[in-house]
Design a protein around this motif. Sequence first.
Motif, mmCIF file in Angstrom:
data_model
loop_
_atom_site.group_PDB
_atom_site.id
_atom_site.type_symbol
_atom_site.label_atom_id
_atom_site.label_comp_id
_atom_site.label_asym_id
_atom_site.label_seq_id
_atom_site.Cartn_x
_atom_site.Cartn_y
_atom_site.Cartn_z
ATOM 1 N N GLY A 144 -12.368 -11.293 -5.435
ATOM 2 C CA GLY A 144 -11.654 -12.216 -4.537
ATOM 3 C C GLY A 144 -10.259 -12.530 -5.037
ATOM 4 O O GLY A 144 -9.381 -12.905 -4.262
ATOM 5 N N MET A 145 -10.040 -12.375 -6.323
ATOM 6 C CA MET A 145 -8.681 -12.471 -6.853
ATOM 7 C C MET A 145 -8.001 -11.132 -6.561
ATOM 8 O O MET A 145 -8.555 -10.088 -6.935
ATOM 9 N N PRO A 146 -6.851 -11.118 -5.858
ATOM 10 C CA PRO A 146 -6.239 -9.821 -5.536
ATOM 11 C C PRO A 146 -5.800 -9.076 -6.796
ATOM 12 O O PRO A 146 -4.974 -9.571 -7.566
ATOM 13 N N ILE A 147 -6.384 -7.902 -7.007
ATOM 14 C CA ILE A 147 -5.995 -7.047 -8.132
ATOM 15 C C ILE A 147 -6.398 -5.603 -7.804
ATOM 16 O O ILE A 147 -7.478 -5.361 -7.257
ATOM 17 N N GLY A 148 -5.518 -4.684 -8.106
ATOM 18 C CA GLY A 148 -5.803 -3.258 -7.938
ATOM 19 C C GLY A 148 -5.433 -2.546 -9.219
ATOM 20 O O GLY A 148 -4.745 -3.110 -10.085
ATOM 21 N N ALA A 149 -5.883 -1.305 -9.336
ATOM 22 C CA ALA A 149 -5.562 -0.556 -10.551
ATOM 23 C C ALA A 149 -5.546 0.934 -10.247
ATOM 24 O O ALA A 149 -6.344 1.422 -9.443
ATOM 25 N N CYS A 150 -4.614 1.622 -10.885
ATOM 26 C CA CYS A 150 -4.588 3.080 -10.823
ATOM 27 C C CYS A 150 -4.762 3.570 -12.258
ATOM 28 O O CYS A 150 -3.967 3.225 -13.139
ATOM 29 N N LEU A 151 -5.825 4.329 -12.502
ATOM 30 C CA LEU A 151 -6.135 4.810 -13.847
ATOM 31 C C LEU A 151 -5.838 6.307 -13.920
ATOM 32 O O LEU A 151 -6.061 7.031 -12.932
#
Length: 389
Positions: free
Chosen positions: A248-255
């Motif tokens: 619910g906390m906006p966070i994205g990641a590209c690994l």
Amino acid sequence: MSAHLMNTYARLPVTFEKGSGATLQDINGKTYLDALSGIAVCSLGHSHPAISDAICLQSKTLMHTSNLYQIPNQTELANKLIQLSSMERVFFCNSGAEANETALKIAKKYGNQQNITNPTVIVMENSFHGRTMATLSATGNPKVHEGFTPLVDGFIRVPFDDVDAIQALSNNPSIVAILVEPIQGEGGVHIPQAGYLTALRKICDTNNWLLMLDEIQTGMGRTGEWFAFQHESIVPDVLTLAKALGNGMPIGACLTKSKASEVLVPGNHGTTFGGNPLACAAGLAVINVLESNHYIPAIANKGSTLLKRFKEALAKQTGVLDIRGKGYMIGIKLDRPCGGLVATALEQQLLINVTRNDTIRLLPTFVMSSEQTDELVTKLTNIIKHFLK
Ligand SMILES: Cc1ncc(COP(=O)(O)O)c(C=O)c1O
């Protein structure tokens, strides 16, 4: 409803005030069973105390500095994700579309570094990768493209779960990568044949292409493994995450891994908010709760039981074409458009989704109790039977 909100959503007539575990409560005090989890976001349920506490504590300490400085819990979250995924490096952002934009920029630059004139990414029919210009162009749904031409170029589209169609492109010198969802979510919960990702890994290795997996919906335990690619013995070159990473906390990641890790250098990419102390505190708390409660192995079992129960309950029902799923990602395909079932279920205090017009999609929270599971199966089965009568 406000006339001042941009007209981008046909919203349902319900306003939620609070949530707890697998349920939401509206402003009239009615409780709803949430079998959608804010579209695969709140996997650990609503207002999870450990996550709320982590966010609360971090917000009182330090919310934001800048990626110009060291951010210890960004490093800690990156270490954790690397350990869980066998990837090597992480770029944090704020959403799924941004994570995929990062992946697409890596693919483009990877091609440019090799002097490939028009670096091209293989993408799938029926896919969904986001709503920014590049990610909507990658998306395999004409409705998402409508009105937004000219699209970003540099994509070749093939049918999902068709290894031969990709193999046939091996001689195309402009291809640099494949971008694919391990299970198509928005596209209707399509699960490829076992071995699909392994075959794609092999083709990428042979041709020096990057294998880029969009696990924005399937990642963080949704399918019964931390990441859906872990159902096969492969590791991608690029992996994108968002949704449940922050609950619910906006966070994205590209690994990234190996050659994909060497592509971006300072000045190539950035973000003001991505990976700030607050978002990373939420991400760390999510991983901690998932690990300490052993939720993910349990989801593999609970998911197959839930799938079996739906199959049994709807076995003799004409009009049900397919019931498919992996972990807590389930699709029930009917023989007719059924978008109206979302409102019918809402009236019965159940939150579901319909995608691609004819497929009921369930993405329940991992914290759904056995009583709530019974409620979901009974209510939804009755709704479907009544609708198809
Ligand atoms: C597989 C996949 N990729 C990308 C996205 C886009 O994510 P966001 O809405 O956070 O930009 C979604 C969202 O539904 C998704 O399911």
